[in-house]
Design an enzyme around this catalytic site. Structure first.
Site, PDB file in Angstrom:
ATOM      1  N   TYR A  35      -6.601  -7.091  -5.319  1.00  0.00           N
ATOM      2  CA  TYR A  35      -7.892  -7.204  -4.970  1.00  0.00           C
ATOM      3  C   TYR A  35      -8.701  -7.761  -6.244  1.00  0.00           C
ATOM      4  O   TYR A  35      -9.380  -7.035  -6.924  1.00  0.00           O
ATOM      5  CB  TYR A  35      -8.347  -5.925  -4.468  1.00  0.00           C
ATOM      6  CG  TYR A  35      -7.875  -4.868  -3.265  1.00  0.00           C
ATOM      7  CD1 TYR A  35      -7.853  -5.481  -2.378  1.00  0.00           C
ATOM      8  CD2 TYR A  35      -7.409  -3.918  -3.723  1.00  0.00           C
ATOM      9  CE1 TYR A  35      -7.060  -4.884  -1.095  1.00  0.00           C
ATOM     10  CE2 TYR A  35      -6.597  -2.963  -2.721  1.00  0.00           C
ATOM     11  CZ  TYR A  35      -6.586  -3.529  -1.537  1.00  0.00           C
ATOM     12  OH  TYR A  35      -5.719  -2.797  -0.459  1.00  0.00           O
TER      13      TYR A  35
ATOM     14  N   ASN B 107     -17.443  -4.231  -2.018  1.00  0.00           N
ATOM     15  CA  ASN B 107     -18.736  -3.407  -1.788  1.00  0.00           C
ATOM     16  C   ASN B 107     -18.498  -2.106  -2.131  1.00  0.00           C
ATOM     17  O   ASN B 107     -19.184  -1.528  -2.999  1.00  0.00           O
ATOM     18  CB  ASN B 107     -19.032  -3.831  -0.274  1.00  0.00           C
ATOM     19  CG  ASN B 107     -20.341  -3.051  -0.026  1.00  0.00           C
ATOM     20  OD1 ASN B 107     -20.908  -2.101  -0.397  1.00  0.00           O
ATOM     21  ND2 ASN B 107     -21.126  -3.673   1.055  1.00  0.00           N
TER      22      ASN B 107
ATOM     23  N   ASP C 225     -15.790  -0.141  -2.985  1.00  0.00           N
ATOM     24  CA  ASP C 225     -15.503   0.183  -4.257  1.00  0.00           C
ATOM     25  C   ASP C 225     -16.153   0.037  -5.570  1.00  0.00           C
ATOM     26  O   ASP C 225     -16.247   0.763  -6.328  1.00  0.00           O
ATOM     27  CB  ASP C 225     -14.070  -1.111  -4.488  1.00  0.00           C
ATOM     28  CG  ASP C 225     -12.922  -1.025  -3.400  1.00  0.00           C
ATOM     29  OD1 ASP C 225     -13.281  -1.295  -2.301  1.00  0.00           O
ATOM     30  OD2 ASP C 225     -11.934  -0.312  -3.865  1.00  0.00           O
TER      31      ASP C 225
ATOM     32  N   TYR D 195      -5.070 -13.986  -3.219  1.00  0.00           N
ATOM     33  CA  TYR D 195      -5.840 -13.259  -2.158  1.00  0.00           C
ATOM     34  C   TYR D 195      -6.157 -13.997  -1.036  1.00  0.00           C
ATOM     35  O   TYR D 195      -6.353 -15.024  -1.219  1.00  0.00           O
ATOM     36  CB  TYR D 195      -7.225 -12.560  -2.614  1.00  0.00           C
ATOM     37  CG  TYR D 195      -7.657 -11.663  -1.650  1.00  0.00           C
ATOM     38  CD1 TYR D 195      -7.211 -10.250  -1.347  1.00  0.00           C
ATOM     39  CD2 TYR D 195      -8.715 -11.996  -0.805  1.00  0.00           C
ATOM     40  CE1 TYR D 195      -7.592  -9.507  -0.420  1.00  0.00           C
ATOM     41  CE2 TYR D 195      -9.357 -11.226   0.399  1.00  0.00           C
ATOM     42  CZ  TYR D 195      -8.531  -9.984   0.393  1.00  0.00           C
ATOM     43  OH  TYR D 195      -9.064  -9.482   1.437  1.00  0.00           O
TER      44      TYR D 195
ATOM     45  N   ASP E 167      -8.612   0.152   7.328  1.00  0.00           N
ATOM     46  CA  ASP E 167      -8.205  -1.021   7.950  1.00  0.00           C
ATOM     47  C   ASP E 167      -7.296  -0.788   9.187  1.00  0.00           C
ATOM     48  O   ASP E 167      -7.363  -1.442  10.306  1.00  0.00           O
ATOM     49  CB  ASP E 167      -7.364  -2.094   7.036  1.00  0.00           C
ATOM     50  CG  ASP E 167      -8.101  -2.399   5.714  1.00  0.00           C
ATOM     51  OD1 ASP E 167      -9.191  -1.922   5.639  1.00  0.00           O
ATOM     52  OD2 ASP E 167      -7.705  -3.312   5.148  1.00  0.00           O
TER      53      ASP E 167
ATOM     54  N   ARG F 212       1.745  -1.237   3.519  1.00  0.00           N
ATOM     55  CA  ARG F 212       0.305  -2.144   3.969  1.00  0.00           C
ATOM     56  C   ARG F 212       0.489  -2.237   5.496  1.00  0.00           C
ATOM     57  O   ARG F 212       1.448  -2.120   6.368  1.00  0.00           O
ATOM     58  CB  ARG F 212       0.744  -3.674   3.649  1.00  0.00           C
ATOM     59  CG  ARG F 212       0.739  -3.793   2.133  1.00  0.00           C
ATOM     60  CD  ARG F 212      -0.870  -3.374   1.313  1.00  0.00           C
ATOM     61  NE  ARG F 212      -1.812  -4.264   2.042  1.00  0.00           N
ATOM     62  CZ  ARG F 212      -3.104  -4.246   1.522  1.00  0.00           C
ATOM     63  NH1 ARG F 212      -3.557  -3.292   0.891  1.00  0.00           N
ATOM     64  NH2 ARG F 212      -4.017  -5.133   2.334  1.00  0.00           N
TER      65      ARG F 212
ATOM     66  N   TYR G  54      -0.543   2.969   4.392  1.00  0.00           N
ATOM     67  CA  TYR G  54      -1.912   2.562   4.209  1.00  0.00           C
ATOM     68  C   TYR G  54      -2.824   3.648   4.882  1.00  0.00           C
ATOM     69  O   TYR G  54      -2.998   4.747   4.301  1.00  0.00           O
ATOM     70  CB  TYR G  54      -2.262   1.155   4.727  1.00  0.00           C
ATOM     71  CG  TYR G  54      -3.279   0.437   4.043  1.00  0.00           C
ATOM     72  CD1 TYR G  54      -3.479   0.586   2.686  1.00  0.00           C
ATOM     73  CD2 TYR G  54      -4.275  -0.382   4.812  1.00  0.00           C
ATOM     74  CE1 TYR G  54      -4.629  -0.286   2.068  1.00  0.00           C
ATOM     75  CE2 TYR G  54      -5.019  -1.166   4.157  1.00  0.00           C
ATOM     76  CZ  TYR G  54      -5.183  -1.093   2.836  1.00  0.00           C
ATOM     77  OH  TYR G  54      -6.283  -2.035   2.392  1.00  0.00           O
ATOM     78  N   TRP G  55      -3.708   3.471   5.881  1.00  0.00           N
ATOM     79  CA  TRP G  55      -4.185   4.251   6.466  1.00  0.00           C
ATOM     80  C   TRP G  55      -3.739   5.185   7.767  1.00  0.00           C
ATOM     81  O   TRP G  55      -4.449   5.781   8.408  1.00  0.00           O
ATOM     82  CB  TRP G  55      -5.799   3.546   6.968  1.00  0.00           C
ATOM     83  CG  TRP G  55      -6.756   3.251   5.641  1.00  0.00           C
ATOM     84  CD1 TRP G  55      -6.638   2.081   5.196  1.00  0.00           C
ATOM     85  CD2 TRP G  55      -7.430   3.971   4.937  1.00  0.00           C
ATOM     86  NE1 TRP G  55      -7.345   2.091   3.982  1.00  0.00           N
ATOM     87  CE2 TRP G  55      -7.870   3.323   4.168  1.00  0.00           C
ATOM     88  CE3 TRP G  55      -7.787   5.567   5.263  1.00  0.00           C
ATOM     89  CZ2 TRP G  55      -8.976   3.927   3.121  1.00  0.00           C
ATOM     90  CZ3 TRP G  55      -8.822   6.173   4.292  1.00  0.00           C
ATOM     91  CH2 TRP G  55      -9.138   5.157   3.208  1.00  0.00           C
TER      92      TRP G  55
ATOM     93  N   GLU H 235      -3.849   3.759  -5.748  1.00  0.00           N
ATOM     94  CA  GLU H 235      -4.803   3.677  -4.808  1.00  0.00           C
ATOM     95  C   GLU H 235      -4.656   4.631  -3.577  1.00  0.00           C
ATOM     96  O   GLU H 235      -5.620   5.129  -3.106  1.00  0.00           O
ATOM     97  CB  GLU H 235      -4.299   2.285  -3.937  1.00  0.00           C
ATOM     98  CG  GLU H 235      -5.258   1.813  -3.016  1.00  0.00           C
ATOM     99  CD  GLU H 235      -4.857   0.473  -2.329  1.00  0.00           C
ATOM    100  OE1 GLU H 235      -3.601  -0.332  -2.664  1.00  0.00           O
ATOM    101  OE2 GLU H 235      -5.599  -0.147  -1.573  1.00  0.00           O
TER     102      GLU H 235
HETATM  103  C1  DGY Z   1      -7.450  -6.195   2.467  1.00  0.00           C
HETATM  104  O1  DGY Z   1      -7.536  -7.254   2.130  1.00  0.00           O
HETATM  105  O2  DGY Z   1      -6.514  -5.484   2.589  1.00  0.00           O
HETATM  106  C2  DGY Z   1      -8.737  -5.474   2.574  1.00  0.00           C
HETATM  107  O3  DGY Z   1      -8.652  -4.054   2.881  1.00  0.00           O
HETATM  108  C3  DGY Z   1      -9.807  -6.092   3.470  1.00  0.00           C
HETATM  109  O4  DGY Z   1     -10.954  -6.023   2.962  1.00  0.00           O
END
Ligand code: DGY
Length: 417
Positions: free
Chosen positions: A30, A35, A37, A82, A160, A193, A339-340, A383
């Site tokens: 990243y 925002n 973060d 990115y 996400d 991811r 991830y989430w 993370e």
């Molecule tokens: C990403 O790129 O994984 C982010 O979560 C998007 O903001």
């Protein structure tokens, strides 16, 4: 355990991720200013360098749009590695930004930074107050429905690939997104991811909303995704309360903000799934998403005093080694790596823990703080982590994990805002 050393390490991470006025979440994965973060970073800085904390906030707000929206990424300087970058978002302004927003923790963090040194912070608070109000107004005008806050892209939630979005995402036809090269999986194990089927849809929504010229009215009418996010409703309600507090302190009008708080408090009820938990609501179908995620536990952080989520929280804490998993471990899609969809996030624990503490659930709050402390002390500033064994996951040397160590999780932290 040498806690002083870990404190030093946390401060070093914030400095190391500083790109000159803004802090990247982590190098590589990243490489821009995100925002929420960034708000956590500023809060972390405020424990040892309040000037730098305010600098972070001012830099973040250089990305604010004329309509008040504070974007989720500010692309200050070109950075490689990115995707999707500024050319994909195609937002005609400088600094370049993405076209969507992110959980509005800013008012809450900014209040805390101000309170860390009121004499120094007063003029900064005055400067930023109007900008905060216009961002909040943007949410009310464009995103509030039945007192809940809608997102138009899963990335806006910050969560996400949470279970909350599964049904809405399944209704999107991803054909036509074409070829693209994801960069996240160059940096992190793809198992940690979102999947390709998610990414296709993330892009499909970006392209659609970009073709609407990022016009909120057009997006509301034709958008592919519109879900009332239980996480953002709670976070925004909390932020409005902190904004009200700031308004009183600075002697500004408060009636408008008081009205928002009333509407949001009523809206929280609309997030209550009769199955027995707070849930997100798909606004295109009117259906609950039937997902009990860690954001469902932001109730206390939002300033609501109920205890109807305590049973679930205690059950889940007993089911895993480290709470709070981002998805209910009893859910068939629970995945401790991805991830989430299962992993534990330190900053989520912080919001849940502070809320619990404020509402008098002191023991549970302390349990969560201790588990988070152990996770970071034993496994590092990652993370996110596996709730089953604490295995580190995602990016390393992570800004908000360092920040919450200094503010809440570490033994020398204040433990509140
Ligand atoms: C990403 O790129 O994984 C982010 O979560 C998007 O903001």
């Amino acid at each position: 355990m040498n806690f002083d050393k870990i404190d030093r390490e946390a401060r070093k991470i914030l400095r190391r991720n500083d790109r000159g006025g803004y802090t990247v979440p982590t190098a590589g994965l990243y490489p821009y200013q995100w925002n929420w973060d960034s708000c956590f970073a500023a809060w972390g800085f405020s424990t040892f360098d309040v000037k730098r904390a305010w600098f972070e906030i001012h830099t973040l707000f250089t990305g604010q749009w004329d309509n008040g929206m504070l974007p989720h990424i500010i692309f200050h300087k070109r950075a490689d590695g990115y995707f999707p970058g500024p050319d994909v978002w195609d937002v005609p302004r400088v600094p370049h930004t993405s076209g969507i927003s992110q959980p509005p923790v800013a008012a809450t963090m900014i209040r805390s930074i101000y309170e860390a040194d009121k004499r120094y912070g007063r003029v900064h608070m005055e400067l930023i107050y109007g900008r905060l109000v216009s961002w909040h107004r943007w949410f009310i005008k464009n995103r509030m429905e039945r007192g809940m806050i809608a997102i138009t892209h899963p990335w806006e939630s910050g969560r996400d690939n949470a279970r909350d979005w599964d049904k809405a995402m399944a209704n999107i036809d991803p054909t036509g997104v074409g070829e693209y090269h994801r960069r996240d999986t160059d940096h992190v194990d793809p198992e940690m991811r979102p999947k390709k089927e998610d990414y296709d849809r993330y892009l499909k929504i970006v392209y659609h909303n970009r073709d609407c010229g990022w016009n909120e009215e057009k997006i509301a009418k034709t958008g592919l995704f519109r879900v009332a996010d239980v996480g953002i409703t709670f976070i925004f309600l909390r932020a409005c309360r902190d904004l009200l507090h700031i308004a009183l302190e600075l002697d500004h009008e408060t009636a408008e903000i008081e009205g928002w708080i009333k509407d949001l408090e009523a809206g929280v009820e609309n997030h209550w799934n009769p199955k027995g938990f707070y849930d997100s609501v798909d606004l295109k179908t009117g259906e609950f998403t039937d997902s009990l995620s860690s954001a469902s536990f932001f109730e206390w952080y939002s300033g609501m005093s109920g205890d109807r989520m305590l049973g679930h929280l205690n059950r889940i804490l007993d089911e895993v080694k480290f709470g709070v998993p981002s998805n209910d471990p009893e859910d068939e899609h629970f995945n401790p790596k991805r991830y989430w969809r299962g992993p534990v996030w330190g900053m989520v624990n912080t919001l849940i823990g502070i809320g619990l503490d404020e509402q008098g659930h002191i023991k549970t709050a302390e349990r969560l703080r201790k588990e988070t402390q152990e996770l970071i002390a034993e496994h590092g500033f990652y993370e996110y982590f596996s709730p089953l064994d604490g295995a580190p996951e995602g990016g390393d040397v992570f800004t908000w994990t360092a920040a919450i160590w200094l503010t809440w999780a570490g033994p020398h932290a204040k433990g509140r805002f």
